[in-house]
Motif scaffolding. Sequence first.
Motif, PDB file in Angstrom:
ATOM      1  N   VAL A   1      -7.288   0.266   2.854  1.00 11.62           N
ATOM      2  CA  VAL A   1      -6.703  -0.910   3.504  1.00 11.62           C
ATOM      3  C   VAL A   1      -5.315  -1.181   2.961  1.00 11.62           C
TER       4      VAL A   1
ATOM      5  N   ASP B   1      -1.733  -1.525   4.831  1.00 14.01           N
ATOM      6  CA  ASP B   1      -0.883  -2.697   4.569  1.00 14.01           C
ATOM      7  C   ASP B   1       0.522  -2.263   4.192  1.00 14.01           C
TER       8      ASP B   1
ATOM      9  N   THR C   1       0.059  -9.406   8.673  1.00 14.14           N
ATOM     10  CA  THR C   1      -1.399  -9.239   8.533  1.00 14.14           C
ATOM     11  C   THR C   1      -2.044 -10.486   9.073  1.00 14.14           C
TER      12      THR C   1
ATOM     13  N   LYS D   1      -6.387  -0.769  10.682  1.00 11.15           N
ATOM     14  CA  LYS D   1      -7.444  -1.180   9.750  1.00 11.15           C
ATOM     15  C   LYS D   1      -8.827  -1.056  10.380  1.00 11.15           C
TER      16      LYS D   1
ATOM     17  N   LEU E   1      -9.699  -9.420   9.752  1.00 15.01           N
ATOM     18  CA  LEU E   1      -8.814  -8.765  10.719  1.00 15.01           C
ATOM     19  C   LEU E   1      -8.698  -9.565  12.011  1.00 15.01           C
TER      20      LEU E   1
END
Length: 660
Positions: free
Chosen positions: A10, A14, A30, A269, A304
Amino acid sequence: MSDNEKSQKVEEVDANNSAELNKNQNIESTSNEVDETEKPVVDAPLNVESKEVEASSSNEDQDELLNEIDESNAEDAEDEGNKDRHKIEVKEYDSMSLEALAIELERLLETEKIQAIRSHVNSINTEFKLKLQSIIDEKKEDFLNDGGNEIDFYYASPVQKRFKDAYKVYRTKLNNHYQSLEKNLKQNLEDKLEIIEELKGLINVEENINTTYKHFKDLQERWRKTGPIPRDKYNNAWNSYHHHVELFYDFLHLNRDLRDLDFKHNLEKKLLIIERAEELSKDDNVMRAFRELQELHKMWKEELGPVGLEHREAIWERFKAATKIINDKRHSYYQEIDKVYEKNLEKKLEIIANIEAVSAQGAKSHGGLQKKIKQIEALREEFFNAGKVPLKVNEDTWAKFKEAVRTFNRQKNSFYKDLKKEQYNNLQLKLDLIQVAEDNKASDDFETVTPLMKKIQSEWKKIGHVPRKDSDKIWKQFKAACNFYFDRIHAKRNAASAEQTEAYTKKNELLNSLKTLELPKGKEAGIEAIKEQIKTWQGLGRVPQDKRYIDGKFQKSIDQLLSTLDLDKNEAELIKYENKLEVLNATDDDNRNLDNERVFIRKKIDEVKGQINQLENNLQFFTNVKDDNPLVKEVHNNIKIHEESLELLKTKLKKIKDLY
């Protein structure tokens, strides 16, 4: 995939997206938004509402499972250490002994977080109480059958105290933990409510959109870093937060570039999550895979946001397909477990039937009943080790087991009630022996009392059991009386040892003097002198046990003196034999040696008589032979020799009898 591996992947996404966002907008991208069209569907117990719920699942089941997963999430949210409980092995507590359960509780307290072992401790505590109560019930029934009063019954064991001490430590640690946690929970809730208020204020603000978006991302980061809140506030707080995040994304429609970058970030993701779910669908460890799947769904929902419309249906169907495979394998796993539980049930019912069969056989003796008690104990242990049974029949199976054991215990107690009558008779017999021992323990008539004391000791061993409450008491009383008597004998013997040593010294001097002794002339005078020496020897008393060989030396010296006299063979033999009898009689407390000698002489007499009869029978074969025939003369001569020997033996036997 471990938590560290998931975090690493993850973080890689990012980093890539962060670089792209910084390049274009100089802001971080995000999101924690969860798109309503993408809420996951998971079979029991992971159950999240969705239009995609399979037709075979009822709404009622879905609601129940939703409540279960919500409660689990709320519990994890309240205390982050709680999620460690999924990693702690749940052992077969129902098959463990009381001591093993206490040891396992102590191990959990020593090695695991206190807030993570609550369900384990509850299961251990339930099993411990169940098994302990079963033992207490049996002990109480035995106590009442022994004539005890219910109000006086008490039972405790070291393992019971050990478990209580450990459980007390658990309760103390848990209370301390939650007292400390409570303050933080309240403050964290206030902080999260402030974040929600700030989210509300982001809508329709008159400032640069990039500045507003960066403020929004800061609030999301603050939300993630804020610690746990009370579980009863978890869902409301999260729903409120989620609602205002969605409103902000609606507001964000004005800036399509920022939204597209966020969609791209979330897609990457979610694809990682899908790939991991597909890997888990091939994992043979079903429960481990399912637990990680729950974490993946939690990430999908809580961490998410949405993806582009063109990808939503496809990625959700792909994730749902992997989820279904894992859930199907889990259902199959539980079906296999159910089969194992059914086999365990069959085994336990067979054990119960065996217990009932042992009870039906009955017992006719203490030894036989003790053997059956061991059989029942082995069957009890086998029952506890047989494993779990289906939950719906657990109580019924346990009730059948307890009733079967109780039936046996009632029969056992009935047997021992009857046995008690015999035990009280035995008690009276042993009390009579104690009285005999008490009456004679101070007697100085050792020759008479010693055989009596040995006899009552032998009789004591032959008498059966007495009531348990009297056993130790009367044994100590009887033992004390016997020991008192025999200690007096030993004390007297120890006092006599000095006299025996002195007697040995004097006998040794007398023995040496015989080497130079000159007998008076004449047979009669010589015999009298020898008898006087024998009398003197006997008058000196006994010598120590290990010095009694000196009597044999004295006998040889007397034989040598007799050989110097003009005596016929039998006369000399009788003098020597009288000396031998005097020695035997002087050292014989209970006539055992004389008895043995008497038996020996009688046996020799019978042998000689038999030989004479045989010789006389042989003469019948010489009816036509003259008496001067050599063979006939030899037979007559042998008969004469044996008859003389017979007379000598009879004389010896008479002398033995004269000593009694």
